[in-house]
Design an enzyme around this catalytic site. Sequence first.
Site, short mmCIF file in Angstrom:
data_model
loop_
_atom_site.label_atom_id
_atom_site.label_comp_id
_atom_site.label_asym_id
_atom_site.label_seq_id
_atom_site.Cartn_x
_atom_site.Cartn_y
_atom_site.Cartn_z
N GLU A 279 30.81 7.95 -3.87
CA GLU A 279 29.41 8.29 -4.11
C GLU A 279 29.12 8.47 -5.60
O GLU A 279 28.06 8.07 -6.09
CB GLU A 279 29.03 9.54 -3.31
CG GLU A 279 27.56 9.61 -3.02
CD GLU A 279 27.22 10.54 -1.86
OE1 GLU A 279 27.86 10.42 -0.79
OE2 GLU A 279 26.34 11.37 -2.03
N GLU B 280 28.86 5.05 -7.05
CA GLU B 280 27.57 4.44 -6.68
C GLU B 280 26.44 5.05 -7.50
O GLU B 280 25.54 4.35 -7.98
CB GLU B 280 27.36 4.67 -5.17
CG GLU B 280 26.15 3.98 -4.59
CD GLU B 280 26.00 4.26 -3.09
OE1 GLU B 280 26.59 5.25 -2.59
OE2 GLU B 280 25.28 3.50 -2.43
N LYS C 10 27.73 14.45 15.08
CA LYS C 10 28.90 13.63 14.74
C LYS C 10 29.39 12.82 15.94
O LYS C 10 30.04 11.79 15.79
CB LYS C 10 30.04 14.51 14.21
CG LYS C 10 29.77 15.09 12.83
CD LYS C 10 30.10 14.10 11.72
CE LYS C 10 29.53 14.56 10.39
NZ LYS C 10 29.61 13.54 9.35
N GLU D 261 28.06 -0.22 13.92
CA GLU D 261 28.47 -0.80 12.63
C GLU D 261 29.63 -0.02 12.01
O GLU D 261 30.19 -0.44 11.00
CB GLU D 261 27.27 -0.86 11.67
CG GLU D 261 26.75 0.47 11.12
CD GLU D 261 25.87 1.26 12.09
OE1 GLU D 261 25.77 0.88 13.27
OE2 GLU D 261 25.30 2.27 11.66
#
Length: 393
Positions: free
Chosen positions: A86, A89, A165, A173
Amino acid sequence: GQCVAVCPTGALTEVNNTGLVWDELNKVDKTVVVQVAPAVRVALGEEFGLNPGEITTGKIVSALKLLGFKYVFDTNFAADITILEEASEFIHRLKEGKNLPILTSCCPAWVNYLEHHYPTLLNLVSSCKSPQNMFGSIAKNYFSSKIGIKPKDITVVSVMPCIAKKYEISREELGNNDFFDVDVSITTRELSKMIKQAGIDFLNLDDEPFDNPMGESTGAANIFGATGGVLEAALRTSYEWLTNENLENIDFKSVRGIDGIKEFKVNIGSTIINACAVNGLGNAKKVMDEVKSGKSNYHIIEVMACPGGCVAGGGQPYHYGDYDKIKARSNALYHIDKHSEVRKPHKNPSVNNLYSEFLGEPYGDLAHRYLHTYYFDKSNFFECEENLAEATE
Ligand code: SF4
């Protein structure tokens, strides 16, 4: 009625998955691996009469071994990976000046809410899988080869503070044609049931350490369980990567605490980063309306659906909105962080080893294949908001 069939979180009737876990543990041809989320270790003790915030990590590992799990690993290992991905990114987007603010993606109830209500903002949400699913993907695609078995012969079970969760692992996916990243997700309460069913004297167990290599983690990974923790962890790594300097004071205290919307500025080199941590979907709506209207100047926003973050998740021992309990659990996570030898995610030796042996660069091709995902515009789907609210009680 209709809601039961399509409710994305499965929260209308809280599904009990303990039977599925027992079934997997009884299969001779399966290697059953378990991961434990950070918030679980500061709350499970309550089911056995301990006070909120008592840390029982070592006893949880012992109990899971006694239940028959072959390898007992830590979701925190994957939380550190999540930060490497993260932060990469985030830095990538900062440099491009595009797709900001980046929105965190570790809370499936929040991601689902975004897909339903703000499909035009889906370019902003991080493509990182959640730690739960990064863990499953690495267990099946990397750890399996280390122990010489096929990915499909591993069963990954997760113990989570969270009901959403359970829904997350079924997103098709998240996995590939042959297997899902994670096979069964149980809550903290369900784990306590299994320990009781097995007649284990939890309070008198000795402490055991997690197995390795997927058991090593930094202090930063623990605070994922408290609102603001993911943001704080991401900033520790982003700061050092952006400046190439050592970050001395790593406690971002203004992002701690249970306020619904916490905003602050941090100087990273010559750049001022506007950051925000939000908890509760009502607060997320306020902040997202600002983002959508173009009025927001944030660069990074963490969102957790549960007020207080995962320590107060719907799968935890019931807290009935008692903020003292929630605070005690959060404080325990910050205590673990403070007393950890390594507190910056990019300094986790086992995680760095995973990259040099297998993944290559953070945010590189293989990292994308195994650790990143994509989202859907669900604005036309039947909505089940009451159930989402219940999942994030
Ligand atoms: Fe689950 Fe709540 Fe944590 Fe979101 S904030 S991941 S719904 S426990």
